[in-house]
Design a protein around this motif. Sequence first.
Motif, PDB file in Angstrom:
ATOM      1  N   GLY A  50       0.815  -1.211   0.000  1.00 30.41           N
ATOM      2  CA  GLY A  50       0.000   0.000   0.000  1.00 30.41           C
ATOM      3  C   GLY A  50       0.845   1.256   0.000  1.00 30.41           C
ATOM      4  N   ALA A  51       1.975   1.222   0.716  1.00 20.77           N
ATOM      5  CA  ALA A  51       2.876   2.371   0.734  1.00 20.77           C
ATOM      6  C   ALA A  51       3.427   2.632  -0.667  1.00 20.77           C
ATOM      7  CB  ALA A  51       4.016   2.129   1.718  1.00 20.77           C
ATOM      8  N   LEU A  52       3.783   1.552  -1.359  1.00 19.67           N
ATOM      9  CA  LEU A  52       4.277   1.709  -2.731  1.00 19.67           C
ATOM     10  C   LEU A  52       3.181   2.262  -3.629  1.00 19.67           C
ATOM     11  CD1 LEU A  52       6.456   1.316  -4.853  1.00 19.67           C
ATOM     12  CD2 LEU A  52       5.719  -1.071  -5.090  1.00 19.67           C
ATOM     13  N   ALA A  53       1.955   1.752  -3.466  1.00 19.20           N
ATOM     14  CA  ALA A  53       0.838   2.234  -4.284  1.00 19.20           C
ATOM     15  C   ALA A  53       0.574   3.714  -4.034  1.00 19.20           C
ATOM     16  CB  ALA A  53      -0.419   1.412  -3.989  1.00 19.20           C
ATOM     17  N   ALA A  54       0.724   4.157  -2.779  1.00 16.14           N
ATOM     18  CA  ALA A  54       0.493   5.565  -2.445  1.00 16.14           C
ATOM     19  C   ALA A  54       1.519   6.476  -3.106  1.00 16.14           C
ATOM     20  CB  ALA A  54       0.529   5.761  -0.925  1.00 16.14           C
ATOM     21  N   ARG A  55       2.691   5.930  -3.436  1.00 15.20           N
ATOM     22  CA  ARG A  55       3.714   6.717  -4.126  1.00 15.20           C
ATOM     23  C   ARG A  55       3.508   6.707  -5.636  1.00 15.20           C
ATOM     24  NH1 ARG A  55       7.263   9.597  -0.687  1.00 15.20           N
ATOM     25  NH2 ARG A  55       8.719   9.604  -2.429  1.00 15.20           N
ATOM     26  N   LEU A  56       2.764   5.706  -6.151  1.00  9.96           N
ATOM     27  CA  LEU A  56       2.633   5.533  -7.597  1.00  9.96           C
ATOM     28  C   LEU A  56       1.294   5.998  -8.160  1.00  9.96           C
ATOM     29  CD1 LEU A  56       4.181   1.944  -7.943  1.00  9.96           C
ATOM     30  CD2 LEU A  56       5.292   4.142  -8.415  1.00  9.96           C
ATOM     31  N   LEU A  57       0.293   6.164  -7.292  1.00 10.78           N
ATOM     32  CA  LEU A  57      -1.056   6.514  -7.744  1.00 10.78           C
ATOM     33  C   LEU A  57      -1.577   7.725  -6.990  1.00 10.78           C
ATOM     34  CD1 LEU A  57      -2.709   2.961  -7.705  1.00 10.78           C
ATOM     35  CD2 LEU A  57      -1.930   4.191  -9.739  1.00 10.78           C
ATOM     36  N   PRO A  58      -2.571   8.443  -7.546  1.00  6.46           N
ATOM     37  CA  PRO A  58      -3.265   9.467  -6.764  1.00  6.46           C
ATOM     38  C   PRO A  58      -3.870   8.826  -5.517  1.00  6.46           C
ATOM     39  CG  PRO A  58      -3.869   9.610  -9.084  1.00  6.46           C
ATOM     40  CD  PRO A  58      -3.090   8.342  -8.924  1.00  6.46           C
ATOM     41  N   LEU A  59      -3.850   9.538  -4.397  1.00  8.05           N
ATOM     42  CA  LEU A  59      -4.347   8.960  -3.149  1.00  8.05           C
ATOM     43  C   LEU A  59      -5.817   8.571  -3.235  1.00  8.05           C
ATOM     44  CD1 LEU A  59      -2.605  11.101  -0.373  1.00  8.05           C
ATOM     45  CD2 LEU A  59      -2.264   8.678  -0.886  1.00  8.05           C
ATOM     46  N   PHE A  60      -6.621   9.353  -3.987  1.00  6.51           N
ATOM     47  CA  PHE A  60      -8.034   9.000  -4.056  1.00  6.51           C
ATOM     48  C   PHE A  60      -8.244   7.669  -4.764  1.00  6.51           C
ATOM     49  CE2 PHE A  60      -7.578  11.528  -8.009  1.00  6.51           C
ATOM     50  CZ  PHE A  60      -8.188  10.705  -8.930  1.00  6.51           C
ATOM     51  N   LEU A  61      -7.283   7.266  -5.602  1.00  2.00           N
ATOM     52  CA  LEU A  61      -7.383   5.976  -6.284  1.00  2.00           C
ATOM     53  C   LEU A  61      -6.733   4.864  -5.452  1.00  2.00           C
ATOM     54  CD1 LEU A  61      -8.114   4.235  -8.698  1.00  2.00           C
ATOM     55  CD2 LEU A  61      -5.982   4.967  -9.805  1.00  2.00           C
ATOM     56  N   SER A  62      -5.507   5.082  -4.988  1.00  3.65           N
ATOM     57  CA  SER A  62      -4.807   4.024  -4.244  1.00  3.65           C
ATOM     58  C   SER A  62      -5.543   3.668  -2.959  1.00  3.65           C
ATOM     59  CB  SER A  62      -3.374   4.464  -3.916  1.00  3.65           C
ATOM     60  OG  SER A  62      -3.352   5.566  -3.030  1.00  3.65           O
ATOM     61  N   GLN A  63      -5.998   4.687  -2.210  1.00  2.00           N
ATOM     62  CA  GLN A  63      -6.667   4.405  -0.936  1.00  2.00           C
ATOM     63  C   GLN A  63      -8.021   3.731  -1.156  1.00  2.00           C
ATOM     64  OE1 GLN A  63      -3.706   4.922   0.863  1.00  2.00           O
ATOM     65  NE2 GLN A  63      -5.252   5.148   2.431  1.00  2.00           N
ATOM     66  N   THR A  64      -8.706   4.096  -2.242  1.00  5.39           N
ATOM     67  CA  THR A  64     -10.005   3.490  -2.512  1.00  5.39           C
ATOM     68  C   THR A  64      -9.849   2.035  -2.926  1.00  5.39           C
ATOM     69  OG1 THR A  64     -10.830   5.651  -3.228  1.00  5.39           O
ATOM     70  CG2 THR A  64     -12.165   3.740  -3.767  1.00  5.39           C
ATOM     71  N   ILE A  65      -8.854   1.741  -3.765  1.00  7.98           N
ATOM     72  CA  ILE A  65      -8.616   0.344  -4.156  1.00  7.98           C
ATOM     73  C   ILE A  65      -8.243  -0.486  -2.932  1.00  7.98           C
ATOM     74  CG2 ILE A  65      -7.095  -1.201  -5.442  1.00  7.98           C
ATOM     75  CD1 ILE A  65      -6.906   0.914  -7.606  1.00  7.98           C
ATOM     76  N   ILE A  66      -7.355   0.036  -2.111  1.00 10.91           N
ATOM     77  CA  ILE A  66      -6.956  -0.685  -0.909  1.00 10.91           C
ATOM     78  C   ILE A  66      -8.160  -0.902   0.004  1.00 10.91           C
ATOM     79  CG2 ILE A  66      -5.579  -0.514   1.209  1.00 10.91           C
ATOM     80  CD1 ILE A  66      -3.462   0.959  -0.497  1.00 10.91           C
ATOM     81  N   SER A  67      -9.033   0.093   0.066  1.00 12.63           N
ATOM     82  CA  SER A  67     -10.220  -0.022   0.907  1.00 12.63           C
ATOM     83  C   SER A  67     -11.208  -1.065   0.401  1.00 12.63           C
ATOM     84  CB  SER A  67     -10.929   1.336   0.998  1.00 12.63           C
ATOM     85  OG  SER A  67     -10.107   2.291   1.636  1.00 12.63           O
ATOM     86  N   ALA A  68     -11.043  -1.480  -0.843  1.00 17.33           N
ATOM     87  CA  ALA A  68     -11.914  -2.520  -1.381  1.00 17.33           C
ATOM     88  C   ALA A  68     -11.631  -3.875  -0.750  1.00 17.33           C
ATOM     89  CB  ALA A  68     -11.762  -2.606  -2.901  1.00 17.33           C
ATOM     90  N   ASN A  69     -10.672  -3.926   0.185  1.00 17.89           N
ATOM     91  CA  ASN A  69     -10.486  -5.163   0.958  1.00 17.89           C
ATOM     92  C   ASN A  69     -11.771  -5.546   1.672  1.00 17.89           C
ATOM     93  OD1 ASN A  69     -10.388  -4.298   3.983  1.00 17.89           O
ATOM     94  ND2 ASN A  69      -9.026  -2.843   2.977  1.00 17.89           N
TER      95      ASN A  69
END
Length: 313
Positions: free
Chosen positions: A81-100
Motif C-alpha cells: 500500500g505504501a508503494l501504491a500511495a507513491r505511484l497513484l493518486p491517493l483518491f485511487l490508491s486508498q479506494t482500491i486498498i479499501s476494497a479489501n
Amino acid sequence: MIVGLVTAVAASACYGVGSVLQAVGSRRSAREEAAKQAESGGGSAAVTGYGGPSLSSTAKAAVTWEFILGTILDFVGFGLGALAARLLPLFLSQTIISANLVVTAVLGIRLLGIKLHRADWTSIGVVCGALVLLGIAAGPEGDGHSPRATHWWVLIVTFVVIVGGTLLVRFLGANGAIVAGLLSGLGFGGLGIGVRILDGIDPFDLGELLADPALYAVLIGGIGGMYLHTIALQIGSVNGATAALVVGETVVPGAVGVLWLGDTSRDGLGWMAGLGFVLAVSGAVAVAYFGKHAPEEPSASAEPDPAAAVARG
C-alpha cells in the motif's frame, strides 16, 4: 500506473484476508476468556467498566496464530500500500486498498459464518463499480512535495486521532465498534498521507528520512490504526467495522491528495472520478449499516457469538 494498480489490488487482498483472520483470532480469544471467567466465577477482567475489551484481552487476542498470520498479511499489505500511495493518486490508491471490504465480506461467509443478503451484495457491487470508474478517470499523481509544516500537522493530527480515539473507544465500550473502525481508518489515512510526503525516499537518505515528522505519523497511524481495528473486530460486526475503516482511510487522504498534493483526474473526467469516489464511500457506508443490523450468524458447528460472550463478561 499499471504497476501501481496491481500493487494496490495486492495490498487490498492482503488486508482483506488479514482482517478476517484477525477477526477469527480475536473472537476465539474472546470465547476462551469468557469461558475462563465463567468457570472461575470471577468478575469482568476481560472487559472495561463500559463493556469493551480490556487491554489484557486485546493483547491475548493478538497472540493467537490466526491473528499473527493476519498481522503478517497486514504488514505485507502495508508495504504494498505504501508503494501504491507513491505511484497513484491517493483518491485511487486508498479506494482500491479499501476494497479489501469485498474480500473481508466474501471470506467472512466461510470463516465467520456471516450470511450476506441482497442489500449486502448490492452494496459490494456498488463499491466494485465505483472502483472501475475511478480507475478509468484517474490521472497522474502529484509530486508529493509539501512544506515541512505540513509534515508536522500530519503527525500531530494522527497522534491526536489515535490517542484521543483510544480513550474515546474505551469509554464507549461495547457500543464503540463503528467508532473504533472509523478512527482506525483515519489512522491508516494518516499513514497513507505520511508515506506520500515522506522525504529521504527518492533518492534515499536515511538521515533525512529519520528527521521527517511524517515518518512518525506513518508509524503511529499504522500501529494505532491496527490496535483500534483489533478492538473493533472484538466487539462488533467485522463487516461494519471494516466498512467504517474504509470511510476513514479513503475520504480524508483522497481530499488531501486533491487539495494539497496535486492529484488529478484525466482531462474531462473529473465528474467520473467524483462520482466513483462518492459511490465507493456510499457503498462502504451501506455495508457498515447492513453489517450492523444483520449480525453474523455462526454455522451449525460454530460456537456462540464471542462478542456477546465478552459483553456478558
